[in-house]
Design a protein around this motif. Structure first.
Motif, PDB file in Angstrom:
ATOM      1  N   MET A   1       0.848  -1.181   0.000  1.00 13.81           N
ATOM      2  CA  MET A   1       0.000   0.000   0.000  1.00 13.81           C
ATOM      3  C   MET A   1       0.887   1.235   0.000  1.00 13.81           C
ATOM      4  N   ASP A   2       0.439   2.266  -0.672  1.00 13.37           N
ATOM      5  CA  ASP A   2       1.217   3.491  -0.758  1.00 13.37           C
ATOM      6  C   ASP A   2       0.742   4.465   0.323  1.00 13.37           C
ATOM      7  N   TYR A   3       1.531   4.596   1.364  1.00 15.53           N
ATOM      8  CA  TYR A   3       1.163   5.446   2.500  1.00 15.53           C
ATOM      9  C   TYR A   3       1.482   6.912   2.237  1.00 15.53           C
ATOM     10  N   LYS A   4       2.181   7.189   1.158  1.00 17.53           N
ATOM     11  CA  LYS A   4       2.577   8.565   0.871  1.00 17.53           C
ATOM     12  C   LYS A   4       1.401   9.391   0.343  1.00 17.53           C
ATOM     13  N   ASP A   5       0.404   8.732  -0.223  1.00 20.08           N
ATOM     14  CA  ASP A   5      -0.740   9.434  -0.812  1.00 20.08           C
ATOM     15  C   ASP A   5      -1.949   9.472   0.119  1.00 20.08           C
ATOM     16  N   THR A   6      -1.759   9.182   1.379  1.00 19.78           N
ATOM     17  CA  THR A   6      -2.875   9.125   2.310  1.00 19.78           C
ATOM     18  C   THR A   6      -3.378  10.522   2.657  1.00 19.78           C
ATOM     19  N   LYS A   7      -4.630  10.589   3.004  1.00 23.02           N
ATOM     20  CA  LYS A   7      -5.242  11.852   3.414  1.00 23.02           C
ATOM     21  C   LYS A   7      -5.353  11.940   4.939  1.00 23.02           C
ATOM     22  N   ALA A   8      -4.590  11.122   5.635  1.00 23.97           N
ATOM     23  CA  ALA A   8      -4.637  11.098   7.099  1.00 23.97           C
ATOM     24  C   ALA A   8      -4.137  12.423   7.673  1.00 23.97           C
ATOM     25  N   ALA A   9      -4.664  12.758   8.833  1.00 26.62           N
ATOM     26  CA  ALA A   9      -4.316  14.021   9.485  1.00 26.62           C
ATOM     27  C   ALA A   9      -2.875  14.003   9.985  1.00 26.62           C
ATOM     28  N   LEU A  10      -2.224  15.147   9.893  1.00 24.11           N
ATOM     29  CA  LEU A  10      -0.847  15.269  10.375  1.00 24.11           C
ATOM     30  C   LEU A  10      -0.793  15.646  11.845  1.00 24.11           C
ATOM     31  N   SER A  11      -1.904  16.105  12.378  1.00 21.77           N
ATOM     32  CA  SER A  11      -1.934  16.481  13.788  1.00 21.77           C
ATOM     33  C   SER A  11      -3.120  15.775  14.459  1.00 21.77           C
ATOM     34  N   THR A  12      -3.314  16.052  15.721  1.00 27.50           N
ATOM     35  CA  THR A  12      -4.350  15.403  16.499  1.00 27.50           C
ATOM     36  C   THR A  12      -5.741  15.810  16.021  1.00 27.50           C
ATOM     37  N   VAL A  13      -6.609  14.821  15.879  1.00 26.81           N
ATOM     38  CA  VAL A  13      -7.970  15.048  15.417  1.00 26.81           C
ATOM     39  C   VAL A  13      -8.916  14.314  16.361  1.00 26.81           C
ATOM     40  N   THR A  14     -10.059  14.900  16.639  1.00 24.72           N
ATOM     41  CA  THR A  14     -11.080  14.250  17.443  1.00 24.72           C
ATOM     42  C   THR A  14     -12.047  13.535  16.513  1.00 24.72           C
ATOM     43  N   TYR A  15     -12.274  12.251  16.785  1.00 26.22           N
ATOM     44  CA  TYR A  15     -13.175  11.454  15.962  1.00 26.22           C
ATOM     45  C   TYR A  15     -14.445  11.149  16.742  1.00 26.22           C
ATOM     46  N   ASP A  16     -15.525  10.904  16.020  1.00 26.57           N
ATOM     47  CA  ASP A  16     -16.791  10.523  16.618  1.00 26.57           C
ATOM     48  C   ASP A  16     -16.708   9.057  17.058  1.00 26.57           C
ATOM     49  N   LYS A  17     -16.944   8.803  18.323  1.00 24.70           N
ATOM     50  CA  LYS A  17     -16.856   7.449  18.884  1.00 24.70           C
ATOM     51  C   LYS A  17     -17.803   6.502  18.158  1.00 24.70           C
ATOM     52  N   ASN A  18     -18.995   6.961  17.865  1.00 30.47           N
ATOM     53  CA  ASN A  18     -19.979   6.113  17.189  1.00 30.47           C
ATOM     54  C   ASN A  18     -19.523   5.710  15.788  1.00 30.47           C
ATOM     55  N   GLU A  19     -18.815   6.614  15.128  1.00 31.01           N
ATOM     56  CA  GLU A  19     -18.304   6.322  13.791  1.00 31.01           C
ATOM     57  C   GLU A  19     -17.189   5.279  13.847  1.00 31.01           C
ATOM     58  N   ILE A  20     -16.368   5.361  14.881  1.00 28.23           N
ATOM     59  CA  ILE A  20     -15.267   4.402  15.038  1.00 28.23           C
ATOM     60  C   ILE A  20     -15.806   3.008  15.352  1.00 28.23           C
ATOM     61  N   GLU A  21     -16.785   2.921  16.236  1.00 33.70           N
ATOM     62  CA  GLU A  21     -17.259   1.606  16.678  1.00 33.70           C
ATOM     63  C   GLU A  21     -18.333   1.013  15.772  1.00 33.70           C
ATOM     64  N   ALA A  22     -18.811   1.747  14.794  1.00 30.79           N
ATOM     65  CA  ALA A  22     -19.920   1.291  13.949  1.00 30.79           C
ATOM     66  C   ALA A  22     -19.694  -0.087  13.297  1.00 30.79           C
ATOM     67  N   PRO A  23     -18.549  -0.369  12.690  1.00 29.59           N
ATOM     68  CA  PRO A  23     -18.404  -1.674  12.024  1.00 29.59           C
ATOM     69  C   PRO A  23     -18.429  -2.875  12.979  1.00 29.59           C
ATOM     70  N   THR A  24     -17.987  -2.701  14.222  1.00 30.00           N
ATOM     71  CA  THR A  24     -17.897  -3.831  15.144  1.00 30.00           C
ATOM     72  C   THR A  24     -18.937  -3.781  16.252  1.00 30.00           C
ATOM     73  N   GLN A  25     -19.553  -2.642  16.463  1.00 33.09           N
ATOM     74  CA  GLN A  25     -20.486  -2.414  17.563  1.00 33.09           C
ATOM     75  C   GLN A  25     -19.806  -2.542  18.929  1.00 33.09           C
ATOM     76  N   ASN A  26     -18.474  -2.429  18.949  1.00 33.15           N
ATOM     77  CA  ASN A  26     -17.713  -2.530  20.191  1.00 33.15           C
ATOM     78  C   ASN A  26     -16.476  -1.640  20.044  1.00 33.15           C
ATOM     79  N   ILE A  27     -16.388  -0.592  20.856  1.00 29.85           N
ATOM     80  CA  ILE A  27     -15.295   0.372  20.726  1.00 29.85           C
ATOM     81  C   ILE A  27     -13.940  -0.273  21.012  1.00 29.85           C
ATOM     82  N   TYR A  28     -13.900  -1.194  21.980  1.00 28.57           N
ATOM     83  CA  TYR A  28     -12.633  -1.830  22.339  1.00 28.57           C
ATOM     84  C   TYR A  28     -12.122  -2.735  21.220  1.00 28.57           C
TER      85      TYR A  28
END
Length: 106
Positions: A1-28
């Motif tokens: 995978m080419d990590y050089k073309d990623t759109k990931a944030a360069l600094s700290t970002v706050t994410y929505d907990k519900n969005e993170i846990e949505a695929p698994t229904q378990n945050i942990y």
């Protein structure tokens, strides 16, 4: 995978907990999967960086000849400016680019 073309944030970002846990229904579980992916990305980036820096290696036993290599410094700076592996892993997770499975459910 080419990590050089990623759109990931360069600094700290706050994410929505519900969005993170949505695929698994378990945050942990979601955080565990993201952490494992971040470790994979970190290993890939480290291997790639070491391979590129090995091109500049000089195997001299004398301590007298220590010199700076401009290209080596540029390669190092490029990798320092890339987003952190955790940021890349979270970005992949949110864009459904991470494959995971649960062996217990199968």
């Amino acid at each position: 995978m080419d990590y050089k073309d990623t759109k990931a944030a360069l600094s700290t970002v706050t994410y929505d907990k519900n969005e993170i846990e949505a695929p698994t229904q378990n945050i942990y579980e979601a955080i565990s999967i993201i952490a494992k992916r971040a470790n994979q990305i970190n290993g890939d980036l480290k291997k790639e960086l070491v391979d590129k820096l090995d091109e500049f290696a000089t195997y001299n036993d004398s301590l007298e000849e220590v010199f700076e290599n401009k290209e080596q410094i540029e390669v190092s700076k490029f990798y320092e400016r890339l987003p952190k592996p955790t940021a890349i892993a979270v970005e992949e997770w949110l864009n459904d680019k991470v494959y995971f499975r649960t062996p217990d459910a199968e």
